[in-house]
Design an enzyme around this catalytic site. Sequence first.
Site, PDB file in Angstrom:
ATOM      1  N   PRO A  87       0.813  -1.216   0.000  1.00 36.97           N
ATOM      2  CA  PRO A  87       0.000   0.000   0.000  1.00 36.97           C
ATOM      3  C   PRO A  87       0.846   1.266   0.000  1.00 36.97           C
ATOM      4  O   PRO A  87       0.473   2.268  -0.614  1.00 36.97           O
ATOM      5  CB  PRO A  87      -0.831  -0.136   1.281  1.00 36.97           C
ATOM      6  CG  PRO A  87      -0.924  -1.616   1.504  1.00 36.97           C
ATOM      7  CD  PRO A  87       0.407  -2.159   1.072  1.00 36.97           C
ATOM      8  N   TYR A  88       1.992   1.242   0.690  1.00 36.30           N
ATOM      9  CA  TYR A  88       2.889   2.390   0.667  1.00 36.30           C
ATOM     10  C   TYR A  88       3.288   2.725  -0.766  1.00 36.30           C
ATOM     11  O   TYR A  88       3.221   3.881  -1.203  1.00 36.30           O
ATOM     12  CB  TYR A  88       4.131   2.107   1.511  1.00 36.30           C
ATOM     13  CG  TYR A  88       5.241   3.107   1.289  1.00 36.30           C
ATOM     14  CD1 TYR A  88       5.136   4.404   1.785  1.00 36.30           C
ATOM     15  CD2 TYR A  88       6.391   2.754   0.582  1.00 36.30           C
ATOM     16  CE1 TYR A  88       6.146   5.332   1.571  1.00 36.30           C
ATOM     17  CE2 TYR A  88       7.407   3.675   0.371  1.00 36.30           C
ATOM     18  CZ  TYR A  88       7.279   4.963   0.867  1.00 36.30           C
ATOM     19  OH  TYR A  88       8.279   5.874   0.650  1.00 36.30           O
TER      20      TYR A  88
END
Length: 351
Positions: free
Chosen positions: A166-167
């Site tokens: 997700p980062y």
Amino acid sequence: MTGYHVPTRGILMSDDARDGADTGANVVVTGAAGFIGSHLVEALRRTGRNVVGIDRKAGWPEDEIPASDGVGYLRTIRGDLVSADLDACLKDTSAVFHLAALPGVRPSWTQFPEYLHCNVLATQRLLDACVRVGVSRVVVASSSSVYGGVADGAMSEDDIPHPLSPYGVTKLAAERLALAFAARLDATLSVSALRFFTVYGPGQRPDMFISRVVRATLSGEPIDIYGDGAQIRDFVHVSDVVRALLLAAKAPACGVLNIGTGRAVSVNEVLALTGELTGQVPEARYGPARLGDVRATTADVGRARLRLGFRARTELRAGLATQIEWTRRSLAGAPPRQAASSVGMAPTRRS
């Protein structure tokens, strides 16, 4: 918006870094209290630039430091980009260095709303304000995490992004937002997005690999290694990253660029080199790889060389030595010296 790191000594700038810092009027640095941001603020001020630094970090003081002896003025503002009065912050600004972000791969799996807030919504709001105020240039800090682990060999800007965390997704969204705003017909904004590979050096975040290795080795403590240690990274020293940022602010808008060395070394090689430089053997404890970690990252640096004239100068041995010295002083309670870590350090050149 990473750990608060205060430079404690001035730095000398190389000639090309001085040229790259010629950004006109005031400049704004978001994430100014972080690892890269604090080095960048110091470098800009040493070129005579007036800087407004913005960060939401607790303990980041709101202050004004006047210009003196060729060192530029600094105004520090503590605030969240999502809620701050950005129009006021950007007044009389010619360029913005957007470094503010929530870092870290592993926490992004469980804290995604916060990553969206810090990395995407904050970026959108900043860019919107830049268009309203008429800021002419934004340099965005992106990440090699946008590539994922599918590249065969060096990662090129032409590769299709495939983030594995997700980062990485939020960093890709931030750079794409910046390019979209620059394409607006009603905007005078130009954008460069720099994809940093693994940045290290004095003041590095304590959760990062080299920081953990150096501190554990000097303290005689074990260090947890996620995976077998054969995974490779393109480690780029913070002095080179700062120089790339300064050059990108002056160069014509160049879209997305990789910022790395073009060489990668394994985790196990870093462990061995740390032992050699400290005279203490790191006690490595190997365990499972972390979710979202990629096996290999190496930057294709040809485009940055062509469009910025950028080439990383600091070899890993020399750069690691600066971080070891900084950490020794930190552990001893002495004021850490930034001078050897910055753009004016004696470089180790590659042919």
